[in-house]
Write a protein that holds these residues in place. Structure first.
Motif, PDB file in Angstrom:
ATOM      1  N   ALA A   1     -18.143  26.450  27.165  1.00  0.00           N
ATOM      2  CA  ALA A   1     -17.733  27.268  26.022  1.00  0.00           C
ATOM      3  C   ALA A   1     -16.213  27.322  25.909  1.00  0.00           C
ATOM      4  CB  ALA A   1     -18.302  28.679  26.170  1.00  0.00           C
ATOM      5  N   LEU A   2     -15.510  27.381  27.031  1.00  0.00           N
ATOM      6  CA  LEU A   2     -14.048  27.425  26.996  1.00  0.00           C
ATOM      7  C   LEU A   2     -13.477  26.153  26.379  1.00  0.00           C
ATOM      8  CD1 LEU A   2     -11.292  28.601  27.756  1.00  0.00           C
ATOM      9  CD2 LEU A   2     -11.595  27.618  30.049  1.00  0.00           C
ATOM     10  N   LYS A   3     -14.006  25.002  26.769  1.00  0.00           N
ATOM     11  CA  LYS A   3     -13.487  23.740  26.227  1.00  0.00           C
ATOM     12  C   LYS A   3     -13.758  23.640  24.730  1.00  0.00           C
ATOM     13  CE  LYS A   3     -13.700  20.985  30.463  1.00  0.00           C
ATOM     14  NZ  LYS A   3     -14.291  19.784  31.138  1.00  0.00           N
ATOM     15  N   GLN A   4     -14.914  24.096  24.281  1.00  0.00           N
ATOM     16  CA  GLN A   4     -15.213  24.049  22.851  1.00  0.00           C
ATOM     17  C   GLN A   4     -14.279  24.977  22.063  1.00  0.00           C
ATOM     18  OE1 GLN A   4     -19.370  24.151  21.650  1.00  0.00           O
ATOM     19  NE2 GLN A   4     -20.012  23.583  23.719  1.00  0.00           N
ATOM     20  N   LEU A   5     -13.957  26.138  22.622  1.00  0.00           N
ATOM     21  CA  LEU A   5     -13.013  27.039  21.963  1.00  0.00           C
ATOM     22  C   LEU A   5     -11.614  26.419  21.917  1.00  0.00           C
ATOM     23  CD1 LEU A   5     -14.076  30.472  23.543  1.00  0.00           C
ATOM     24  CD2 LEU A   5     -14.264  29.836  21.131  1.00  0.00           C
ATOM     25  N   GLN A   6     -11.197  25.809  23.005  1.00  0.00           N
ATOM     26  CA  GLN A   6      -9.880  25.167  23.039  1.00  0.00           C
ATOM     27  C   GLN A   6      -9.801  24.035  22.023  1.00  0.00           C
ATOM     28  OE1 GLN A   6      -9.721  24.115  27.186  1.00  0.00           O
ATOM     29  NE2 GLN A   6      -8.674  26.025  27.774  1.00  0.00           N
ATOM     30  N   GLN A   7     -10.887  23.276  21.904  1.00  0.00           N
ATOM     31  CA  GLN A   7     -10.905  22.172  20.942  1.00  0.00           C
ATOM     32  C   GLN A   7     -10.903  22.703  19.508  1.00  0.00           C
ATOM     33  OE1 GLN A   7     -14.318  19.654  21.331  1.00  0.00           O
ATOM     34  NE2 GLN A   7     -13.563  18.089  19.906  1.00  0.00           N
ATOM     35  N   MET A   8     -11.649  23.768  19.262  1.00  0.00           N
ATOM     36  CA  MET A   8     -11.757  24.322  17.908  1.00  0.00           C
ATOM     37  C   MET A   8     -10.420  24.892  17.442  1.00  0.00           C
ATOM     38  SD  MET A   8     -14.445  27.200  16.550  1.00  0.00           S
ATOM     39  CE  MET A   8     -13.873  28.412  17.747  1.00  0.00           C
ATOM     40  N   TYR A   9      -9.707  25.597  18.324  1.00  0.00           N
ATOM     41  CA  TYR A   9      -8.442  26.224  17.925  1.00  0.00           C
ATOM     42  C   TYR A   9      -7.243  25.291  18.056  1.00  0.00           C
ATOM     43  CZ  TYR A   9     -10.988  30.640  17.850  1.00  0.00           C
ATOM     44  OH  TYR A   9     -11.876  31.630  17.560  1.00  0.00           O
ATOM     45  N   SER A  10      -7.507  24.041  18.438  1.00  0.00           N
ATOM     46  CA  SER A  10      -6.431  23.052  18.507  1.00  0.00           C
ATOM     47  C   SER A  10      -6.424  22.141  17.294  1.00  0.00           C
ATOM     48  CB  SER A  10      -6.556  22.195  19.778  1.00  0.00           C
ATOM     49  OG  SER A  10      -6.442  23.012  20.921  1.00  0.00           O
ATOM     50  N   GLN A  11      -7.485  22.184  16.480  1.00  0.00           N
ATOM     51  CA  GLN A  11      -7.588  21.335  15.291  1.00  0.00           C
ATOM     52  C   GLN A  11      -7.669  22.201  14.045  1.00  0.00           C
ATOM     53  OE1 GLN A  11     -10.899  18.684  15.795  1.00  0.00           O
ATOM     54  NE2 GLN A  11     -10.214  17.939  17.808  1.00  0.00           N
ATOM     55  N   LYS A  12      -6.870  21.856  13.069  1.00  0.00           N
ATOM     56  CA  LYS A  12      -6.769  22.664  11.860  1.00  0.00           C
ATOM     57  C   LYS A  12      -8.069  22.664  11.067  1.00  0.00           C
ATOM     58  CE  LYS A  12      -3.764  23.438   7.887  1.00  0.00           C
ATOM     59  NZ  LYS A  12      -2.549  22.969   7.162  1.00  0.00           N
TER      60      LYS A  12
ATOM     61  N   HIS B   1      -6.257  33.936  32.888  1.00  0.00           N
ATOM     62  CA  HIS B   1      -5.187  33.126  32.304  1.00  0.00           C
ATOM     63  C   HIS B   1      -5.690  32.353  31.090  1.00  0.00           C
ATOM     64  CE1 HIS B   1      -2.490  29.596  32.002  1.00  0.00           C
ATOM     65  NE2 HIS B   1      -1.551  30.471  32.341  1.00  0.00           N
ATOM     66  N   ASP B   2      -6.855  31.723  31.208  1.00  0.00           N
ATOM     67  CA  ASP B   2      -7.401  30.948  30.091  1.00  0.00           C
ATOM     68  C   ASP B   2      -7.733  31.840  28.892  1.00  0.00           C
ATOM     69  OD1 ASP B   2      -7.186  28.586  31.474  1.00  0.00           O
ATOM     70  OD2 ASP B   2      -9.255  28.609  32.224  1.00  0.00           O
ATOM     71  N   LEU B   3      -8.142  33.069  29.162  1.00  0.00           N
ATOM     72  CA  LEU B   3      -8.468  33.998  28.074  1.00  0.00           C
ATOM     73  C   LEU B   3      -7.228  34.294  27.234  1.00  0.00           C
ATOM     74  CD1 LEU B   3     -10.497  35.917  26.700  1.00  0.00           C
ATOM     75  CD2 LEU B   3      -9.848  37.649  28.374  1.00  0.00           C
ATOM     76  N   PHE B   4      -6.121  34.603  27.884  1.00  0.00           N
ATOM     77  CA  PHE B   4      -4.893  34.887  27.130  1.00  0.00           C
ATOM     78  C   PHE B   4      -4.305  33.631  26.506  1.00  0.00           C
ATOM     79  CE2 PHE B   4      -5.038  38.908  29.352  1.00  0.00           C
ATOM     80  CZ  PHE B   4      -4.458  39.791  28.452  1.00  0.00           C
ATOM     81  N   MET B   5      -4.528  32.492  27.116  1.00  0.00           N
ATOM     82  CA  MET B   5      -4.005  31.238  26.569  1.00  0.00           C
ATOM     83  C   MET B   5      -4.690  30.857  25.265  1.00  0.00           C
ATOM     84  SD  MET B   5      -1.444  30.042  28.221  1.00  0.00           S
ATOM     85  CE  MET B   5      -1.398  28.352  27.614  1.00  0.00           C
ATOM     86  N   LEU B   6      -5.905  31.388  25.012  1.00  0.00           N
ATOM     87  CA  LEU B   6      -6.573  31.099  23.737  1.00  0.00           C
ATOM     88  C   LEU B   6      -5.726  31.551  22.554  1.00  0.00           C
ATOM     89  CD1 LEU B   6     -10.342  32.024  24.331  1.00  0.00           C
ATOM     90  CD2 LEU B   6      -9.357  29.735  24.032  1.00  0.00           C
ATOM     91  N   THR B   7      -4.939  32.619  22.740  1.00  0.00           N
ATOM     92  CA  THR B   7      -4.123  33.143  21.632  1.00  0.00           C
ATOM     93  C   THR B   7      -2.865  32.314  21.393  1.00  0.00           C
ATOM     94  OG1 THR B   7      -2.886  34.644  23.087  1.00  0.00           O
ATOM     95  CG2 THR B   7      -4.936  35.472  22.138  1.00  0.00           C
ATOM     96  N   THR B   8      -2.581  31.366  22.299  1.00  0.00           N
ATOM     97  CA  THR B   8      -1.363  30.555  22.149  1.00  0.00           C
ATOM     98  C   THR B   8      -1.636  29.188  21.530  1.00  0.00           C
ATOM     99  OG1 THR B   8      -1.581  29.554  24.351  1.00  0.00           O
ATOM    100  CG2 THR B   8      -0.453  31.684  24.206  1.00  0.00           C
TER     101      THR B   8
END
Length: 494
Positions: A215-226, A254-261
């Protein structure tokens, strides 16, 4: 002066054969005006009563003085203050009936921790900062992180419930889009990484986690692409008890707060925990990346704030439950110990239980015994705060307790220490006032040594016992609290 003399020497006018004084004529004139609204013109000799100003009528009496009028003005000023209104709303009510099961249930419900008050007081500034932070993120469609810290029972979680309501009202007024709100209590996770599953389910309800990607990787991928993030709404994640996510490697936090960046992130993260320096201790990398979360600190409640919150909860009740002095005692002790409002509510409920026990064992049912008094609150406090010092003082012999009572009265005058000789004078005065035979100064010196061995007093060195310095080693409030359950000491300490 003939006219004045004539007026004084003229006989008293009569009406229907009765002697009529000016006071009676005024009364008749007023009554006539009510009986006949048309023909109500009074004679010149009896002028109508002047209308009283509201200010003067507060303390109006036939023999009022200027000081009385000034007192009335000051009362009017006090009446407009919010604390006075809260006090009046409690004192100007009938006393409750604790034998009524319905009233008892309503009062206990009002003082229960799970009961949200109609209005949250004493946290307006903190709530305003949180609401403004959320509004700014939503209006700019920009992610952000906020960390809320404070001791337990300082209104953090309760304030967030109010913040959600404020955001809903703001969105309705402005016609804006309310962000999706995900409220999580981190204690409910068996695995700390489950928080990312919750966030993914909220942002993409139809998307399931496959075995290849977390789930973390999917969130990172989703918020990295416009393109992918364009289909998602702004989301407010409220993570309560955030310190439960702290692991040895601190990766989850750390990963939780990094989602906002992430460049196209739409996550507004608000973490709530008790530790004030959590971000500094566990998220040093965020600071190096200039992504350190903003911090809103909730301070412990003061005595005045606890009193105000308790009265605000009791204000909705149509009857008076507590003596004001009992609420003040509870607020003072809790504020000095921790400032935990949940503790104060529990102690108030415990004091009600003390009253219930007393009424079951007593046949007297007067209105005075129906209120929660100071002694009920003192017992509830002693059960809540089982201090070893308090237990030690309560187990001392009577004369040693009188010595401590003398020390408290002596140090209230601003002194930090005294001599055994001076202490002996106060000790003798208290004994004489209660007809208790005092001991000699040598025995008093021995008692001071015993109290010194127990860590309650500290004795200095001197060849003459009368000149030995005595210093108090414990808080005066602990002595007052330990002895106030006994009427004799309560009267001495007042």
């Amino acid at each position: 002066m003939p006219s004045i003399a004539a007026a004084r020497s003229s006989p008293m006018p009569t009406v229907n054969g009765d002697v009529s004084s000016p006071h009676k004529r005024r009364l008749r004139s007023n009554s006539a005006s009510f009986d006949d609204p048309v023909c109500n013109t009074p004679a010149k000799s009896c002028s109508p009563l002047k209308s009283k100003s509201p200010r003067r009528s507060v303390v109006d009496s036939p023999n009022r003085s200027r000081s009385n009028v000034e007192t009335g003005v000051s009362l009017l000023k006090l009446k407009n203050s919010p604390r006075k209104k809260l006090l009046d709303s409690i004192l100007d009510k009938p006393i409750w009936n604790p034998t009524d099961s319905e009233q008892l249930s309503v009062v206990k419900e009002a003082l229960h921790v799970s009961t949200a008050p109609a209005m949250i007081v004493c946290r307006e500034d903190e709530q305003k900062r949180i609401v403004e932070f959320c509004k700014q993120c939503v209006e700019q469609e920009k992610a952000g992180s906020l960390y809320i810290c404070g001791c337990p029972g300082t209104g953090k979680s309760l304030s967030m419930e109010n913040v959600k309501g404020c955001l809903a009202g703001w969105a309705k007024e402005t016609g804006g889009q309310l962000p999706d709100i995900l409220a999580i209590n981190c204690t409910s996770f068996s695995n700390t990484s489950e928080i990312f599953n919750k966030i993914l389910e909220k942002s993409k309800p139809n998307k399931k986690v496959n075995g290849r990607s977390t789930a973390l990787k999917q969130l990172q991928q989703m918020y990295s692409q416009k393109q992918q993030s364009a289909d998602t709404k702004m989301m407010l994640v409220i993570a309560d008890e955030l310190d439960y996510l702290i692991t040895k490697d601190r990766v989850v936090l750390h990963d939780l707060f990094m989602l906002t960046t992430l460049p196209f992130s739409k996550v507004i993260l608000i973490g709530i925990a008790n530790a004030i320096d959590l971000a500094d201790r566990f998220l040093p990398k965020l600071q190096s990346l200039n992504c350190k979360p903003a911090v809103v600190s909730f301070r412990a409640y003061s005595m005045d704030q606890i009193i105000m919150i308790l009265k605000q909860r009791l204000m909705a009740l149509p009857y008076t439950v507590f003596q004001p002095q009992a609420l003040e005692l509870c607020a003072r002790k809790v504020a000095a110990a921790s400032g935990d409002m949940r503790k104060a509510l529990g102690i108030c409920r415990g004091a009600i239980e003390m009253l219930e026990t007393e009424l079951r064992e007593s046949t007297c049912t007067s209105t005075l015994t129906s209120m929660v008094r100071v002694d009920h609150m003192a017992i509830a406090l002693s059960r809540a705060y089982k201090s070893p010092i308090v237990d030690t003082i309560q187990s001392l012999p009577q004369h040693q307790q009188i010595v401590l009572c003398s020390v408290v009265k002596l140090f209230r005058k601003g002194k930090k220490d005294t001599t055994i000789g001076e202490l002996n004078k106060f000790y003798i005065d208290i004994c004489k006032s209660t007809l208790i035979p005092p001991v000699g100064i040598m025995e008093l010196s021995c008692m001071c040594r015993v109290l010194g061995d127990q860590g309650i007093l500290k004795l200095g060195q001197s060849r003459d016992d009368k000149l030995r310095r005595v210093t108090l080693q414990v808080d005066e409030a602990d002595i007052s609290f330990a002895l106030q359950g006994i009427r004799f000491f309560r009267n001495c300490l007042q």
